[in-house]
Design a protein around this motif. Structure first.
Motif, PDB file in Angstrom:
ATOM      1  N   SER A 157       0.356   3.036   3.032  1.00  0.00           N
ATOM      2  CA  SER A 157       1.075   2.328   4.099  1.00  0.00           C
ATOM      3  C   SER A 157       0.632   0.868   4.239  1.00  0.00           C
ATOM      4  N   ARG A 158      -0.383   0.444   3.513  1.00  0.00           N
ATOM      5  CA  ARG A 158      -0.758  -0.975   3.551  1.00  0.00           C
ATOM      6  C   ARG A 158       0.295  -1.843   2.841  1.00  0.00           C
ATOM      7  N   PHE A 159       1.179  -1.209   2.072  1.00  0.00           N
ATOM      8  CA  PHE A 159       2.283  -1.926   1.444  1.00  0.00           C
ATOM      9  C   PHE A 159       3.500  -1.879   2.371  1.00  0.00           C
ATOM     10  N   SER A 160       4.121  -3.019   2.548  1.00  0.00           N
ATOM     11  CA  SER A 160       5.356  -3.057   3.326  1.00  0.00           C
ATOM     12  C   SER A 160       6.287  -4.117   2.763  1.00  0.00           C
ATOM     13  N   GLY A 161       7.553  -3.885   2.942  1.00  0.00           N
ATOM     14  CA  GLY A 161       8.550  -4.831   2.461  1.00  0.00           C
ATOM     15  C   GLY A 161       9.494  -5.212   3.582  1.00  0.00           C
ATOM     16  N   SER A 162      10.017  -6.430   3.485  1.00  0.00           N
ATOM     17  CA  SER A 162      10.979  -6.874   4.487  1.00  0.00           C
ATOM     18  C   SER A 162      11.945  -7.868   3.861  1.00  0.00           C
ATOM     19  N   GLY A 163      13.004  -8.153   4.614  1.00  0.00           N
ATOM     20  CA  GLY A 163      13.976  -9.142   4.164  1.00  0.00           C
ATOM     21  C   GLY A 163      15.351  -8.558   3.987  1.00  0.00           C
ATOM     22  N   THR A 164      16.319  -9.450   3.925  1.00  0.00           N
ATOM     23  CA  THR A 164      17.699  -9.079   3.663  1.00  0.00           C
ATOM     24  C   THR A 164      18.441 -10.333   3.221  1.00  0.00           C
ATOM     25  N   GLY A 165      19.499 -10.134   2.464  1.00  0.00           N
ATOM     26  CA  GLY A 165      20.259 -11.293   2.000  1.00  0.00           C
ATOM     27  C   GLY A 165      19.669 -11.891   0.742  1.00  0.00           C
ATOM     28  N   THR A 166      18.954 -12.986   0.879  1.00  0.00           N
ATOM     29  CA  THR A 166      18.393 -13.653  -0.294  1.00  0.00           C
ATOM     30  C   THR A 166      16.871 -13.749  -0.289  1.00  0.00           C
ATOM     31  N   ASP A 167      16.240 -13.524   0.835  1.00  0.00           N
ATOM     32  CA  ASP A 167      14.790 -13.743   0.929  1.00  0.00           C
ATOM     33  C   ASP A 167      14.061 -12.468   1.326  1.00  0.00           C
ATOM     34  N   PHE A 168      13.060 -12.129   0.536  1.00  0.00           N
ATOM     35  CA  PHE A 168      12.348 -10.872   0.696  1.00  0.00           C
ATOM     36  C   PHE A 168      10.844 -11.109   0.560  1.00  0.00           C
ATOM     37  N   THR A 169      10.071 -10.237   1.207  1.00  0.00           N
ATOM     38  CA  THR A 169       8.628 -10.309   1.074  1.00  0.00           C
ATOM     39  C   THR A 169       8.042  -8.922   0.874  1.00  0.00           C
ATOM     40  N   LEU A 170       6.953  -8.909   0.123  1.00  0.00           N
ATOM     41  CA  LEU A 170       6.107  -7.723  -0.019  1.00  0.00           C
ATOM     42  C   LEU A 170       4.761  -8.110   0.560  1.00  0.00           C
ATOM     43  N   THR A 171       4.268  -7.314   1.499  1.00  0.00           N
ATOM     44  CA  THR A 171       2.989  -7.598   2.126  1.00  0.00           C
ATOM     45  C   THR A 171       2.016  -6.464   1.859  1.00  0.00           C
ATOM     46  N   ILE A 172       0.809  -6.842   1.479  1.00  0.00           N
ATOM     47  CA  ILE A 172      -0.292  -5.891   1.376  1.00  0.00           C
ATOM     48  C   ILE A 172      -1.220  -6.239   2.530  1.00  0.00           C
ATOM     49  N   SER A 173      -1.353  -5.341   3.477  1.00  0.00           N
ATOM     50  CA  SER A 173      -2.028  -5.693   4.733  1.00  0.00           C
ATOM     51  C   SER A 173      -3.531  -5.886   4.552  1.00  0.00           C
ATOM     52  N   SER A 174      -4.141  -5.104   3.681  1.00  0.00           N
ATOM     53  CA  SER A 174      -5.571  -5.212   3.419  1.00  0.00           C
ATOM     54  C   SER A 174      -5.794  -4.846   1.957  1.00  0.00           C
ATOM     55  N   LEU A 175      -5.954  -5.870   1.136  1.00  0.00           N
ATOM     56  CA  LEU A 175      -5.996  -5.684  -0.312  1.00  0.00           C
ATOM     57  C   LEU A 175      -7.156  -4.782  -0.718  1.00  0.00           C
ATOM     58  N   GLN A 176      -6.846  -3.799  -1.552  1.00  0.00           N
ATOM     59  CA  GLN A 176      -7.859  -2.880  -2.070  1.00  0.00           C
ATOM     60  C   GLN A 176      -8.111  -3.162  -3.556  1.00  0.00           C
ATOM     61  N   PRO A 177      -9.253  -2.724  -4.081  1.00  0.00           N
ATOM     62  CA  PRO A 177      -9.569  -3.015  -5.489  1.00  0.00           C
ATOM     63  C   PRO A 177      -8.479  -2.563  -6.459  1.00  0.00           C
ATOM     64  N   GLU A 178      -7.839  -1.453  -6.147  1.00  0.00           N
ATOM     65  CA  GLU A 178      -6.803  -0.927  -7.050  1.00  0.00           C
ATOM     66  C   GLU A 178      -5.478  -1.682  -6.955  1.00  0.00           C
ATOM     67  N   ASP A 179      -5.390  -2.666  -6.054  1.00  0.00           N
ATOM     68  CA  ASP A 179      -4.138  -3.396  -5.875  1.00  0.00           C
ATOM     69  C   ASP A 179      -4.032  -4.633  -6.756  1.00  0.00           C
TER      70      ASP A 179
END
Lengths: 107, 118
Positions: free
Chosen positions: A60-82
């Motif tokens: 759940s630390r991965f989340s995505g947002s956006g619509t239309g032309t602009d999108f983001t992927l957020t990693i809330s707390s980066l882990q070593p495996e990321d």
């Protein structure tokens, strides 16, 4: 074809950091946006589809947002495996097209 | 569990053809579109085309028109991608992946098949 542009092309970060990756489509794609994670020598792994729906089993630390032309992927707390390369892909129009990728590297 | 298992690495000469297989297990091949994506060394992902394993209908990226053929054998739950008239810039890892019609949710991928053209 729809062009997908990811920025930055690489980012240096530390474990625990909040990381935000951006993907821009050359024309509107609604919410038809997918995010993949790829590690060296491995097949891509589906993280998020429909712009913000988390694939089963993805932390759940991965989340995505956006619509239309602009999108983001957020990693809330980066882990070593990321530490990996992340690709966006549009699924709105034929043919499906991928962005060039953003590599998340160790700072 | 769902798995896609691809055939092994290939080395081909320019002008030759290559046929990569993708065997599905844990689900019926006919229930999902099957896509092919390639990745040249150090480069990004490139969608090549898809097959509807139920009907056999295919749709390919313009770049590969006339050079790629996607087929399937539903009796053994296996899909195939054949690329003809190989060039050095076809050197890449080729992946099969399960997904919706326009690759809306590529949830399972094969392990990849390296095709080297030299």
């Amino acid at each position: 074809d729809i062009q997908m542009t990811q920025s930055p092309s690489s980012v240096s970060a530390s474990v625990g950091d909040r990381v935000t990756l951006t993907c821009r489509a050359s024309q509107g794609i609604g919410s038809w946006l997918v995010w993949f994670q790829q590690k060296p020598g491995k097949a891509p792994k589906l993280l998020i589809y429909a712009a913000s729906d988390l694939q089963t089993g993805v932390p759940s630390r991965f989340s995505g947002s956006g619509t239309g032309t602009d999108f983001t992927l957020t990693i809330s707390s980066l882990q070593p495996e990321d530490f990996a390369t992340y690709y966006c892909q549009q699924a709105n129009s034929f043919p499906p097209t991928f962005g060039g990728g953003t590599k998340v590297e160790v700072k | 569990q769902v798995q896609l298992v691809q055939s092994g690495a290939e080395v081909k000469k320019p002008g030759a053809s290559v046929k990569v297989s993708c065997k599905a297990s844990g689900y019926s091949l006919v229930d999902y579109y099957l896509h092919w994506v390639r990745q040249a060394p150090g480069q990004g992902l490139e969608w090549m085309g898809r097959i509807n394993p139920d009907s056999g209908d295919t749709k390919n990226a313009q770049k590969f028109q006339g050079r790629v053929a996607m087929t399937r054998d539903t009796s053994i739950n296996t899909a195939y991608m054949e690329l003809n008239r190989l060039r050095s810039d076809d050197t890449a890892v080729y992946y099969c992946a399960r997904g919706g019609k326009n690759f809306v949710k590529g949830d399972y991928w094969g392990q990849g098949t390296l095709v080297a053209v030299s």
